[in-house]
Design a protein around this motif. Structure first.
Motif, PDB file in Angstrom:
ATOM      1  N   GLY A 193       9.165 -14.091 123.470  1.00 34.14           N
ATOM      2  CA  GLY A 193       8.935 -12.670 123.250  1.00 34.14           C
ATOM      3  C   GLY A 193       9.002 -12.254 121.799  1.00 34.14           C
ATOM      4  O   GLY A 193       9.092 -11.055 121.493  1.00 34.14           O
ATOM      5  N   GLN A 194       8.928 -13.224 120.870  1.00 29.99           N
ATOM      6  CA  GLN A 194       9.041 -12.926 119.446  1.00 29.99           C
ATOM      7  C   GLN A 194       7.674 -12.618 118.830  1.00 29.99           C
ATOM      8  O   GLN A 194       6.674 -13.246 119.182  1.00 29.99           O
ATOM      9  CB  GLN A 194       9.678 -14.111 118.695  1.00 29.99           C
ATOM     10  N   LYS A 195       7.642 -11.657 117.915  1.00 25.89           N
ATOM     11  CA  LYS A 195       6.435 -11.299 117.182  1.00 25.89           C
ATOM     12  C   LYS A 195       6.422 -12.043 115.835  1.00 25.89           C
ATOM     13  O   LYS A 195       7.476 -12.238 115.219  1.00 25.89           O
ATOM     14  CB  LYS A 195       6.395  -9.791 116.949  1.00 25.89           C
ATOM     15  N   ILE A 196       5.234 -12.439 115.410  1.00 24.51           N
ATOM     16  CA  ILE A 196       5.092 -13.145 114.127  1.00 24.51           C
ATOM     17  C   ILE A 196       4.339 -12.227 113.168  1.00 24.51           C
ATOM     18  O   ILE A 196       3.220 -11.798 113.466  1.00 24.51           O
ATOM     19  CB  ILE A 196       4.340 -14.471 114.315  1.00 24.51           C
ATOM     20  N   ASP A 197       4.949 -11.939 112.025  1.00 28.11           N
ATOM     21  CA  ASP A 197       4.362 -11.003 111.060  1.00 28.11           C
ATOM     22  C   ASP A 197       3.902 -11.716 109.788  1.00 28.11           C
ATOM     23  O   ASP A 197       4.658 -12.483 109.191  1.00 28.11           O
ATOM     24  CB  ASP A 197       5.383  -9.923 110.667  1.00 28.11           C
ATOM     25  N   HIS A 198       2.665 -11.452 109.384  1.00 33.35           N
ATOM     26  CA  HIS A 198       2.131 -11.856 108.072  1.00 33.35           C
ATOM     27  C   HIS A 198       2.387 -13.326 107.757  1.00 33.35           C
ATOM     28  O   HIS A 198       2.928 -13.675 106.705  1.00 33.35           O
ATOM     29  CB  HIS A 198       2.728 -10.975 106.966  1.00 33.35           C
ATOM     30  N   PHE A 199       2.002 -14.178 108.677  1.00 31.03           N
ATOM     31  CA  PHE A 199       2.136 -15.623 108.495  1.00 31.03           C
ATOM     32  C   PHE A 199       0.902 -16.127 107.746  1.00 31.03           C
ATOM     33  O   PHE A 199      -0.210 -16.096 108.266  1.00 31.03           O
ATOM     34  CB  PHE A 199       2.266 -16.301 109.867  1.00 31.03           C
ATOM     35  N   GLN A 200       1.106 -16.565 106.499  1.00 30.09           N
ATOM     36  CA  GLN A 200      -0.020 -17.017 105.673  1.00 30.09           C
ATOM     37  C   GLN A 200      -0.325 -18.478 105.971  1.00 30.09           C
ATOM     38  O   GLN A 200       0.567 -19.332 105.907  1.00 30.09           O
ATOM     39  CB  GLN A 200       0.285 -16.836 104.183  1.00 30.09           C
ATOM     40  N   THR A 201      -1.570 -18.754 106.275  1.00 35.57           N
ATOM     41  CA  THR A 201      -1.968 -20.111 106.631  1.00 35.57           C
ATOM     42  C   THR A 201      -3.449 -20.290 106.326  1.00 35.57           C
ATOM     43  O   THR A 201      -4.083 -19.437 105.702  1.00 35.57           O
ATOM     44  CB  THR A 201      -1.672 -20.406 108.112  1.00 35.57           C
ATOM     45  N   VAL A 202      -4.012 -21.404 106.783  1.00 37.16           N
ATOM     46  CA  VAL A 202      -5.424 -21.718 106.560  1.00 37.16           C
ATOM     47  C   VAL A 202      -6.078 -22.016 107.910  1.00 37.16           C
ATOM     48  O   VAL A 202      -5.517 -22.751 108.729  1.00 37.16           O
ATOM     49  CB  VAL A 202      -5.586 -22.936 105.619  1.00 37.16           C
ATOM     50  N   ARG A 203      -7.252 -21.445 108.125  1.00 41.38           N
ATOM     51  CA  ARG A 203      -8.029 -21.734 109.323  1.00 41.38           C
ATOM     52  C   ARG A 203      -9.432 -22.180 108.905  1.00 41.38           C
ATOM     53  O   ARG A 203      -9.805 -22.072 107.741  1.00 41.38           O
ATOM     54  CB  ARG A 203      -8.091 -20.496 110.228  1.00 41.38           C
ATOM     55  N   LEU A 204     -10.214 -22.642 109.881  1.00 37.45           N
ATOM     56  CA  LEU A 204     -11.525 -23.219 109.567  1.00 37.45           C
ATOM     57  C   LEU A 204     -12.660 -22.284 109.959  1.00 37.45           C
ATOM     58  O   LEU A 204     -12.662 -21.707 111.047  1.00 37.45           O
ATOM     59  CB  LEU A 204     -11.699 -24.552 110.297  1.00 37.45           C
TER      60      LEU A 204
END
Length: 543
Positions: free
Chosen positions: A89-100
């Motif tokens: 039930g946790q929210k993830i905020d502004h997680f910087q990563t790389v996608r394709l």
């Protein structure tokens, strides 16, 4: 008990729900961020227009596919961590990563992920908001690169200013500029002339072993090299092999077999203050289009600094050479002067013994006195030349420094009876291991200067103390004193303070005294007030 709604109320409620859903859908579709929903097993269930724009897939291509199609292979573990957080039930905020992207190119994004619950409050999926931060990341990278370039330029400036060795300066410049440009290798070629005409000597190299060049002849006066060495211009080419100046000269018509592969080529002339081309900084890379306009501005600035440093280094080397020749001349002249002086002194002493006329005897004695002064000056010059050559010998012995100070003070009491020497000595012996003759020379210089530079006074103070580790000698006068700007050069060779007239000397006494004290592991210092006198002190270790 709640009364059931009539048909009209039910219709209005349905219309409100439809309106809210339509507004929500419009917001999702008009958002600049990609808004995606997925099940807990990672299957995509919704995909807005911005998701199409950012990732390249249409809604038909994306919905029903696994979210892992957007995740680089090296980051698949991130999805497992995200699902584990969602199940809690946790929210993830502004997680910087790389996608394709669909094209396979990476996209820098910032993710905000929230769990989706059903009517029973059970977590059944997730809503993802992905913001494209590629521009911000590029900007931060540019700022970081700019900061690193400034630090490198600052380091180059310090290196150039603190070193006078041409080879050290050029190697540091070559290393730094190779890093700044991102070149595979960088080099500095000196402009030189051989039997066949112009040629360029490899002087420094960075990013490649020197063996990569040693099997090839020196580069010759080709069209490519003439841009820097003759035209004094910068040459920056994205692909040197396609340039109209390349491959025009025999015997190789290009680079010889086995040479480092070069496509991107960049050369900057290093021009001296006189306008002559000293050499050229040359950079290469096997890829095309590596060197940019920004590199050109930076390296041209560094080349100007390097030219100044090289000019200064050459001047420095010339000064060193002239100074060495001067020292050699002084040593030779001093040595040669000693022989006739010794003979003249012997003749005058013999004449003094035979002379009965008081007037003639007085002239002989004055001649001997002046001869002794000349002899001391020559001794000082010889000592200086020995110090410069590292040949000043020291004969260490164990003796009481207190006795030496007392003897020097007693000698001056007889030779300069108009001066009173206030002598303060410790009650105990002050034993040291030192060169008796050299320390006597140093103490004599300091006491003699104290008397010499206080012509209108009749008193100086001489003291010796010991603190268990060091012996400290000092001599204080109440004479003409020194100005603050004179103190910085006082112990230099041949330095004579301005404004002092009628006092002979070469300006070597304090220089020699400092060398003697420091060779004994000691320190010498001075305190002075202009018009009020000076106090010279030195300390040396006890036995």
């Amino acid at each position: 008990m709640v009364q059931p709604k009539n048909f009209k109320e039910q219709e209005l409620t349905a219309q409100d729900d439809f309106t809210k859903q339509a507004m929500l859908a419009a917001i999702v579709e008009s958002s600049e961020d990609a808004i995606i929903s997925k099940r807990l097993d990672g299957i995509i269930t919704s995909w807005n227009q911005s998701a199409c724009r950012i990732f390249g897939y249409t809604e038909e291509e994306a919905v029903g596919q696994s979210i892992t199609m957007l995740i680089p292979p090296g980051r698949l573990n991130e999805e497992d961590e995200i699902i584990a957080s969602l199940k809690k039930g946790q929210k993830i905020d502004h997680f910087q990563t790389v996608r394709l992207h669909k094209s396979g190119n990476p996209v820098d994004i910032s993710l905000t992920i929230s769990p989706i619950k059903n009517q029973l409050g059970e977590i059944i999926g997730a809503s993802k908001i992905a913001r494209d931060i590629s521009e911000q990341v590029r900007s931060m990278a540019l700022i970081q690169k700019y900061t690193e370039n400034l630090e490198t330029l600052n380091h180059i400036g310090r290196s150039i200013s603190e070193k006078m060795d041409v080879e050290v300066v050029l190697q540091r410049v070559t290393d730094a500029t190779t890093k700044l440009t991102g070149a595979a290798f960088g080099s500095f070629f000196y402009n030189s002339v051989n039997e066949e005409g112009n040629a360029y000597m490899l002087y420094t190299l960075s990013g490649a072993p020197r063996s990569a060049f040693q099997d090839f002849p020196m580069p010759r006066h080709t069209s490519v090299f003439s841009v820097s060495f003759d035209d004094k211009a910068v040459l920056r080419v994205d692909d040197i092999t396609a340039d109209h100046r390349y491959g025009k000269s025999a015997p190789y018509f290009g680079m010889p077999n086995g040479h480092l592969e070069v496509r991107s080529f960049f050369s900057v002339p290093v021009i001296s203050n006189s306008g002559a081309v000293i050499g050229s900084l040359i950079f290469g890379h096997p890829d095309k289009g590596v060197f940019k306009e920004e590199h050109e501005a930076i390296i041209c600035s560094v080349a100007s600094q390097a030219a100044i440093a090289i000019d200064n280094s050459k001047l420095f080397e010339e000064v060193k050479s002239l100074s060495a020749k001067k020292d050699e001349f002084i040593a030779l002249a001093s040595h040669e002067l000693k022989t006739p002086l010794t003979s003249v002194k012997g003749y005058l002493q013999l004449l003094a013994k035979r002379q009965s006329n008081e007037t003639d005897l007085r002239f002989v004695e004055k001649s001997l006195s002046q001869l002794e002064k000349l002899n001391l000056l020559i001794d000082d010059m010889l000592d200086m030349s020995r110090i410069q050559a590292g040949k000043l010998a020291f004969n260490l012995e164990h003796f009481d420094l207190k006795d030496l100070v007392a003897d020097v003070a007693d000698t001056f009491s007889h030779t300069t009876p108009t001066y009173k020497i206030d002598l303060q000595l410790p009650s105990q012996a002050v034993f040291i291991n030192a060169d008796h003759q050299r320390l006597e020379q140093a103490i004599t210089n300091l006491v003699g200067n104290a008397i010499k530079y206080s012509p209108k006074q009749d008193r100086i103070e001489v003291s010796l103390t010991a603190d268990g580790r060091n012996a400290k000698f000092s001599v204080k006068d109440y004479g003409i004193g020194l100005k603050p700007e004179q103190l910085t050069q006082l112990f230099s060779r041949f330095y004579r303070a301005d404004g002092i007239k009628g006092i002979s000397g070469l300006g070597l006494g304090l220089y020699l005294t400092k060398q003697i004290i420091e060779r004994h592991g000691g320190e010498i210092s001075v305190e002075s007030e202009f018009g009020a006198g000076s106090c010279f002190s030195f300390s040396i270790p006890l036995r």
